[in-house]
Design a protein around this motif. Structure first.
Motif, PDB file in Angstrom:
ATOM      1  N   UNK A 141       0.831  -1.178   0.000  1.00  0.00           N
ATOM      2  CA  UNK A 141       0.000   0.000   0.000  1.00  0.00           C
ATOM      3  C   UNK A 141       0.881   1.249   0.000  1.00  0.00           C
ATOM      4  N   UNK A 142       0.564   2.186  -0.880  1.00  0.00           N
ATOM      5  CA  UNK A 142       1.319   3.427  -0.982  1.00  0.00           C
ATOM      6  C   UNK A 142       0.717   4.456  -0.039  1.00  0.00           C
ATOM      7  N   UNK A 143       1.550   5.032   0.794  1.00  0.00           N
ATOM      8  CA  UNK A 143       1.100   6.050   1.730  1.00  0.00           C
ATOM      9  C   UNK A 143       0.958   7.374   0.996  1.00  0.00           C
ATOM     10  N   UNK A 144      -0.198   7.997   1.130  1.00  0.00           N
ATOM     11  CA  UNK A 144      -0.459   9.291   0.501  1.00  0.00           C
ATOM     12  C   UNK A 144       0.223  10.389   1.298  1.00  0.00           C
ATOM     13  N   UNK A 145       1.008  11.196   0.624  1.00  0.00           N
ATOM     14  CA  UNK A 145       1.690  12.306   1.268  1.00  0.00           C
ATOM     15  C   UNK A 145       0.752  13.504   1.297  1.00  0.00           C
ATOM     16  N   UNK A 146       0.580  14.076   2.467  1.00  0.00           N
ATOM     17  CA  UNK A 146      -0.253  15.262   2.617  1.00  0.00           C
ATOM     18  C   UNK A 146       0.670  16.471   2.717  1.00  0.00           C
ATOM     19  N   UNK A 147       0.549  17.402   1.775  1.00  0.00           N
ATOM     20  CA  UNK A 147       1.401  18.592   1.832  1.00  0.00           C
ATOM     21  C   UNK A 147       1.141  19.415   3.100  1.00  0.00           C
ATOM     22  N   UNK A 148       2.180  19.999   3.623  1.00  0.00           N
ATOM     23  CA  UNK A 148       2.092  20.874   4.787  1.00  0.00           C
ATOM     24  C   UNK A 148       2.216  22.322   4.335  1.00  0.00           C
ATOM     25  N   UNK A 149       1.204  23.107   4.648  1.00  0.00           N
ATOM     26  CA  UNK A 149       1.184  24.528   4.315  1.00  0.00           C
ATOM     27  C   UNK A 149       1.379  25.286   5.621  1.00  0.00           C
ATOM     28  N   UNK A 150       2.490  25.970   5.750  1.00  0.00           N
ATOM     29  CA  UNK A 150       2.848  26.638   6.995  1.00  0.00           C
ATOM     30  C   UNK A 150       2.503  28.120   6.885  1.00  0.00           C
ATOM     31  N   UNK A 151       1.656  28.563   7.806  1.00  0.00           N
ATOM     32  CA  UNK A 151       1.232  29.957   7.862  1.00  0.00           C
ATOM     33  C   UNK A 151       2.365  30.843   8.395  1.00  0.00           C
ATOM     34  N   UNK A 152       2.286  32.118   8.095  1.00  0.00           N
ATOM     35  CA  UNK A 152       3.315  33.072   8.529  1.00  0.00           C
ATOM     36  C   UNK A 152       3.543  33.053  10.038  1.00  0.00           C
ATOM     37  N   UNK A 153       2.479  32.907  10.811  1.00  0.00           N
ATOM     38  CA  UNK A 153       2.627  32.899  12.270  1.00  0.00           C
ATOM     39  C   UNK A 153       3.521  31.746  12.729  1.00  0.00           C
ATOM     40  N   UNK A 154       3.396  30.603  12.073  1.00  0.00           N
ATOM     41  CA  UNK A 154       4.225  29.446  12.418  1.00  0.00           C
ATOM     42  C   UNK A 154       5.668  29.659  11.969  1.00  0.00           C
ATOM     43  N   UNK A 155       5.852  30.225  10.783  1.00  0.00           N
ATOM     44  CA  UNK A 155       7.209  30.543  10.318  1.00  0.00           C
ATOM     45  C   UNK A 155       7.888  31.506  11.291  1.00  0.00           C
ATOM     46  N   UNK A 156       7.181  32.547  11.695  1.00  0.00           N
ATOM     47  CA  UNK A 156       7.778  33.537  12.597  1.00  0.00           C
ATOM     48  C   UNK A 156       8.121  32.927  13.952  1.00  0.00           C
ATOM     49  N   UNK A 157       7.269  32.021  14.455  1.00  0.00           N
ATOM     50  CA  UNK A 157       7.569  31.324  15.706  1.00  0.00           C
ATOM     51  C   UNK A 157       8.822  30.468  15.554  1.00  0.00           C
ATOM     52  N   UNK A 158       8.940  29.814  14.399  1.00  0.00           N
ATOM     53  CA  UNK A 158      10.101  28.967  14.106  1.00  0.00           C
ATOM     54  C   UNK A 158      11.380  29.802  14.064  1.00  0.00           C
ATOM     55  N   UNK A 159      11.347  30.900  13.314  1.00  0.00           N
ATOM     56  CA  UNK A 159      12.553  31.723  13.176  1.00  0.00           C
ATOM     57  C   UNK A 159      12.932  32.421  14.477  1.00  0.00           C
ATOM     58  N   UNK A 160      11.945  32.727  15.333  1.00  0.00           N
ATOM     59  CA  UNK A 160      12.215  33.392  16.616  1.00  0.00           C
ATOM     60  C   UNK A 160      12.511  32.383  17.726  1.00  0.00           C
ATOM     61  N   UNK A 161      12.465  31.100  17.392  1.00  0.00           N
ATOM     62  CA  UNK A 161      12.692  30.025  18.356  1.00  0.00           C
ATOM     63  C   UNK A 161      11.781  30.155  19.581  1.00  0.00           C
ATOM     64  N   UNK A 162      10.509  30.456  19.295  1.00  0.00           N
ATOM     65  CA  UNK A 162       9.502  30.513  20.349  1.00  0.00           C
ATOM     66  C   UNK A 162       9.221  29.088  20.829  1.00  0.00           C
ATOM     67  N   UNK A 163       8.551  28.926  21.971  1.00  0.00           N
ATOM     68  CA  UNK A 163       8.271  27.577  22.488  1.00  0.00           C
ATOM     69  C   UNK A 163       7.562  26.659  21.482  1.00  0.00           C
ATOM     70  N   UNK A 164       6.693  27.197  20.636  1.00  0.00           N
ATOM     71  CA  UNK A 164       5.991  26.369  19.658  1.00  0.00           C
ATOM     72  C   UNK A 164       6.877  25.969  18.474  1.00  0.00           C
ATOM     73  N   UNK A 165       8.058  26.520  18.389  1.00  0.00           N
ATOM     74  CA  UNK A 165       8.968  26.189  17.280  1.00  0.00           C
ATOM     75  C   UNK A 165       9.268  24.692  17.228  1.00  0.00           C
ATOM     76  N   UNK A 166       9.287  24.032  18.372  1.00  0.00           N
ATOM     77  CA  UNK A 166       9.561  22.594  18.378  1.00  0.00           C
ATOM     78  C   UNK A 166       8.437  21.802  17.706  1.00  0.00           C
ATOM     79  N   UNK A 167       7.237  22.337  17.718  1.00  0.00           N
ATOM     80  CA  UNK A 167       6.120  21.697  17.007  1.00  0.00           C
ATOM     81  C   UNK A 167       6.250  21.917  15.512  1.00  0.00           C
TER      82      UNK A 167
END
Length: 136
Positions: free
Chosen positions: A1-27
């Protein structure tokens, strides 16, 4: 069985949390760093570049958008603009959020965000700043 890949669309708020290394960045980190399945609405480049430039200058902003462009960037065309207008009207989303949501729907993807405007929408993983994922 082939696993269907679901694309991940990352909103600006998540990008900014990631770049600022906020607590949610680990998610958001595993989602963002999996560039094979990463979809980036072009409007997120605008929003992130604008915020990072204001906070840290052009150099760090250029580095941030270079990271973002490792994913598949989706430009805003007429069809996507009309879909975004419809989603914005139906769900009460602001302009940029409606473009992000329309992009996710167009690629059958999942939106990752910490923006409360998305909370409760289908196909969204909402991570409030406290870091608890809520999915619908």
């Amino acid at each position: 069985m082939v696993k269907r890949v679901v694309p991940n669309v990352v909103d600006s708020s998540a990008w900014l949390a990631y770049f600022a290394d906020e607590p949610t960045a680990t998610t958001f980190a595993p989602i963002i760093e999996n560039v094979r399945d990463l979809v980036v609405p072009a409007i997120c480049l605008l929003e992130v570049f604008k915020v990072v430039t204001r906070q840290r200058g052009d150099g760090p902003a250029l580095q941030a958008v270079a990271v973002m462009q490792q994913g598949q960037v989706i430009d805003l065309d007429a069809a996507l603009a009309l879909a975004a207008a419809s989603f914005g009207s139906v769900h009460g989303l602001p302009l940029a959020d409606s473009v992000v949501y329309a992009t996710a729907r167009a690629v059958s993807g999942v939106v990752w965000t910490q923006d409360a405007d998305f909370d409760g929408l289908d196909g969204v993983r909402y991570v409030p700043k406290e870091g608890v994922i809520r999915a619908k």
